[in-house]
Write a protein that holds these residues in place. Structure first.
Motif, PDB file in Angstrom:
ATOM      1  N   VAL A 299     -37.791 -23.441 -28.920  1.00 33.27           N
ATOM      2  CA  VAL A 299     -37.144 -23.426 -28.206  1.00 33.27           C
ATOM      3  C   VAL A 299     -36.711 -22.170 -28.831  1.00 33.27           C
ATOM      4  CG1 VAL A 299     -34.314 -23.767 -29.146  1.00 33.27           C
ATOM      5  CG2 VAL A 299     -37.164 -24.938 -29.647  1.00 33.27           C
ATOM      6  N   ARG A 300     -36.087 -21.465 -27.464  1.00 37.46           N
ATOM      7  CA  ARG A 300     -35.913 -20.082 -27.231  1.00 37.46           C
ATOM      8  C   ARG A 300     -34.435 -19.825 -28.069  1.00 37.46           C
ATOM      9  NH1 ARG A 300     -38.452 -15.555 -27.766  1.00 37.46           N
ATOM     10  NH2 ARG A 300     -40.134 -16.334 -26.020  1.00 37.46           N
ATOM     11  N   ASN A 301     -34.285 -18.832 -28.302  1.00 41.43           N
ATOM     12  CA  ASN A 301     -32.757 -18.451 -29.272  1.00 41.43           C
ATOM     13  C   ASN A 301     -32.453 -17.445 -28.865  1.00 41.43           C
ATOM     14  OD1 ASN A 301     -32.338 -20.987 -30.282  1.00 41.43           O
ATOM     15  ND2 ASN A 301     -34.030 -20.398 -31.596  1.00 41.43           N
ATOM     16  N   ILE A 302     -31.343 -16.811 -28.474  1.00 41.67           N
ATOM     17  CA  ILE A 302     -30.391 -15.179 -28.324  1.00 41.67           C
ATOM     18  C   ILE A 302     -29.970 -15.092 -29.327  1.00 41.67           C
ATOM     19  CG2 ILE A 302     -29.119 -14.573 -26.436  1.00 41.67           C
ATOM     20  CD1 ILE A 302     -30.939 -15.857 -24.643  1.00 41.67           C
ATOM     21  N   LEU A 303     -30.603 -13.587 -28.951  1.00 42.33           N
ATOM     22  CA  LEU A 303     -30.019 -12.602 -29.889  1.00 42.33           C
ATOM     23  C   LEU A 303     -29.200 -11.536 -29.785  1.00 42.33           C
ATOM     24  CD1 LEU A 303     -30.509 -10.756 -33.192  1.00 42.33           C
ATOM     25  CD2 LEU A 303     -31.978  -9.398 -31.465  1.00 42.33           C
ATOM     26  N   ARG A 304     -27.634 -12.050 -30.571  1.00 39.20           N
ATOM     27  CA  ARG A 304     -26.595 -11.365 -30.639  1.00 39.20           C
ATOM     28  C   ARG A 304     -26.255 -10.121 -31.282  1.00 39.20           C
ATOM     29  NH1 ARG A 304     -26.457 -16.812 -29.858  1.00 39.20           N
ATOM     30  NH2 ARG A 304     -24.981 -17.409 -27.446  1.00 39.20           N
ATOM     31  N   ILE A 305     -26.671  -9.249 -30.835  1.00 37.77           N
ATOM     32  CA  ILE A 305     -25.497  -7.623 -31.942  1.00 37.77           C
ATOM     33  C   ILE A 305     -24.972  -7.430 -31.667  1.00 37.77           C
ATOM     34  CG2 ILE A 305     -26.669  -5.966 -32.372  1.00 37.77           C
ATOM     35  CD1 ILE A 305     -29.963  -6.890 -31.025  1.00 37.77           C
ATOM     36  N   GLU A 306     -24.207  -7.222 -32.626  1.00 30.43           N
ATOM     37  CA  GLU A 306     -22.268  -6.839 -32.222  1.00 30.43           C
ATOM     38  C   GLU A 306     -22.608  -5.270 -32.781  1.00 30.43           C
ATOM     39  OE1 GLU A 306     -18.689  -5.220 -33.402  1.00 30.43           O
ATOM     40  OE2 GLU A 306     -19.797  -6.736 -34.628  1.00 30.43           O
ATOM     41  N   ILE A 307     -21.835  -3.876 -32.302  1.00 31.24           N
ATOM     42  CA  ILE A 307     -22.021  -2.612 -32.833  1.00 31.24           C
ATOM     43  C   ILE A 307     -20.982  -2.162 -32.769  1.00 31.24           C
ATOM     44  CG2 ILE A 307     -22.824  -0.219 -32.810  1.00 31.24           C
ATOM     45  CD1 ILE A 307     -25.563  -1.046 -31.751  1.00 31.24           C
ATOM     46  N   GLY A 308     -19.696  -1.770 -33.759  1.00 27.30           N
ATOM     47  CA  GLY A 308     -18.073  -1.484 -34.197  1.00 27.30           C
ATOM     48  C   GLY A 308     -18.439  -0.441 -34.364  1.00 27.30           C
TER      49      GLY A 308
ATOM     50  N   GLY B 118     -39.985 -13.002 -32.813  1.00 23.14           N
ATOM     51  CA  GLY B 118     -39.123 -13.657 -32.023  1.00 23.14           C
ATOM     52  C   GLY B 118     -38.339 -13.653 -30.615  1.00 23.14           C
ATOM     53  N   PHE B 119     -37.472 -12.358 -30.113  1.00 20.28           N
ATOM     54  CA  PHE B 119     -37.109 -12.423 -29.499  1.00 20.28           C
ATOM     55  C   PHE B 119     -36.844 -11.518 -28.062  1.00 20.28           C
ATOM     56  CE2 PHE B 119     -34.568 -13.443 -33.258  1.00 20.28           C
ATOM     57  CZ  PHE B 119     -33.424 -14.393 -32.607  1.00 20.28           C
ATOM     58  N   SER B 120     -38.217 -11.155 -28.195  1.00 18.41           N
ATOM     59  CA  SER B 120     -39.329 -10.625 -27.370  1.00 18.41           C
ATOM     60  C   SER B 120     -39.604 -10.770 -25.535  1.00 18.41           C
ATOM     61  CB  SER B 120     -40.315  -9.533 -27.674  1.00 18.41           C
ATOM     62  OG  SER B 120     -40.777  -8.707 -26.619  1.00 18.41           O
ATOM     63  N   SER B 121     -39.395 -11.004 -24.975  1.00 16.62           N
ATOM     64  CA  SER B 121     -39.500 -11.423 -23.615  1.00 16.62           C
ATOM     65  C   SER B 121     -40.936 -11.258 -22.664  1.00 16.62           C
ATOM     66  CB  SER B 121     -38.991 -10.723 -22.414  1.00 16.62           C
ATOM     67  OG  SER B 121     -38.685  -9.742 -22.474  1.00 16.62           O
ATOM     68  N   LEU B 122     -42.102 -10.044 -23.846  1.00 18.46           N
ATOM     69  CA  LEU B 122     -42.931  -9.413 -23.298  1.00 18.46           C
ATOM     70  C   LEU B 122     -44.289 -10.769 -23.902  1.00 18.46           C
ATOM     71  CD1 LEU B 122     -42.419  -5.631 -23.469  1.00 18.46           C
ATOM     72  CD2 LEU B 122     -42.308  -7.270 -21.559  1.00 18.46           C
ATOM     73  N   LYS B 123     -43.649 -11.331 -24.943  1.00 16.11           N
ATOM     74  CA  LYS B 123     -44.955 -12.548 -25.904  1.00 16.11           C
ATOM     75  C   LYS B 123     -44.709 -13.578 -25.548  1.00 16.11           C
ATOM     76  CE  LYS B 123     -44.131  -9.681 -29.759  1.00 16.11           C
ATOM     77  NZ  LYS B 123     -44.293  -9.478 -31.684  1.00 16.11           N
ATOM     78  N   PRO B 124     -45.458 -14.634 -25.189  1.00 17.11           N
ATOM     79  CA  PRO B 124     -45.704 -15.420 -24.689  1.00 17.11           C
ATOM     80  C   PRO B 124     -44.941 -16.495 -25.773  1.00 17.11           C
ATOM     81  CG  PRO B 124     -47.780 -15.140 -25.222  1.00 17.11           C
ATOM     82  CD  PRO B 124     -46.907 -14.036 -25.555  1.00 17.11           C
ATOM     83  N   THR B 125     -44.291 -17.651 -24.747  1.00 17.32           N
ATOM     84  CA  THR B 125     -43.477 -18.454 -26.151  1.00 17.32           C
ATOM     85  C   THR B 125     -44.221 -19.722 -25.884  1.00 17.32           C
ATOM     86  OG1 THR B 125     -41.741 -17.595 -25.323  1.00 17.32           O
ATOM     87  CG2 THR B 125     -41.480 -20.243 -26.223  1.00 17.32           C
TER      88      THR B 125
END
Length: 253
Positions: A62-71, A50-57
């Motif tokens: 509702v488009r959401n944003i995936l937030r990734i945190e690497i410590g 659900g977060f790929s821009s290559l797939k049609p919506t």
């Protein structure tokens, strides 16, 4: 200051990939202990869901944003980590994020890649692979010569050390789809003369603030530079130009 509503946080899908789980996944024969490749496959699976821009919506979705945190990327936790594996990981991660509705923020322990205070060339290459680079330099715990440590301990009670906790260095600003660099020189926080932005941070109990760094007032804030009226030094008669001693005529100079 805008804050995320508690309802939005409760409705968000939060997934934590802790160290034990990542080690268990990387121990599979498919990865052979390669933790970087295991993490990349896990991020790719999240993006495809659900977060790929290559797939049609879908209409009305509702488009959401995936937030990734690497410590602490590249720290001792990453088994078999070297400079080449870190660069490969970041290069592949950029390819995944480029065609996705996702953003990634990672922290990198720069002090582990220093030799007597001089940073290794891999640090500069890592900065080149990132869109934005911000460094926090603490007043305490940084590498210093023995003479610098003695001088820092002597000045530990100054107003600057008490007011701020470290410097903020902006090494790189995001500039996508453009061949020109960001116009950071036009910022009001720029001190001019080719130097970096004079920013410092202070850490409070519930607040992390970044402010413009400035030197403390000469003589300190507790010293009174204007003598009081009852100060005996202020009542001492002075010698003016062409005046006689003891006269207090305000028109004399």
């Amino acid at each position: 200051m805008l804050r995320i509503q508690p309802t939005a946080v409760d409705q968000a899908q939060v997934e934590v990939l802790d160290s034990g789980r990542l080690l268990c996944m990387a121990s599979d024969t498919k990865y052979g202990g390669d933790m970087y490749q295991c993490l990349l496959d896990h991020i790719a699976a999240l993006i495809d869901n659900g977060f790929s821009s290559l797939k049609p919506t879908a209409p009305g979705a509702v488009r959401n944003i995936l937030r990734i945190e690497i410590g602490s990327l590249g720290s001792g936790f990453w088994q078999g980590s070297d400079s080449l594996s870190i660069l490969k990981f970041l290069h592949r991660l950029r390819g995944l994020l480029r065609y996705s509705y996702a953003v990634c923020m990672l922290s990198f322990p720069v002090h582990l890649y220093e030799d007597t205070g001089v940073r290794l060339p891999v640090v500069r290459r890592i900065e080149h692979l990132c869109d934005a680079v911000v460094e926090l330099e603490s007043f305490e715990g940084t590498y210093a010569k023995p003479s610098d440590i003695v001088l820092r301990q002597a000045k530990s009670g100054t107003a600057t050390m008490q007011e701020y906790h470290g410097f903020v260095h902006i090494h790189k600003l995001p500039r996508l789809n453009s061949l020109t660099a960001s116009m950071g020189r036009l910022s009001l926080l720029h001190s001019g003369g080719g130097s970096a932005n004079n920013l410092a941070f202070r850490l409070r109990r519930k607040k992390f603030s970044i402010e413009t760094y400035h030197l403390p007032i000469e003589g300190g804030v507790s010293e009174r530079r204007v003598p009081a009226k009852d100060d005996p030094k202020a009542m001492r008669p002075g010698m003016g130009c062409g005046s006689t001693p003891g006269r207090t005529d305000p028109l004399e100079f």
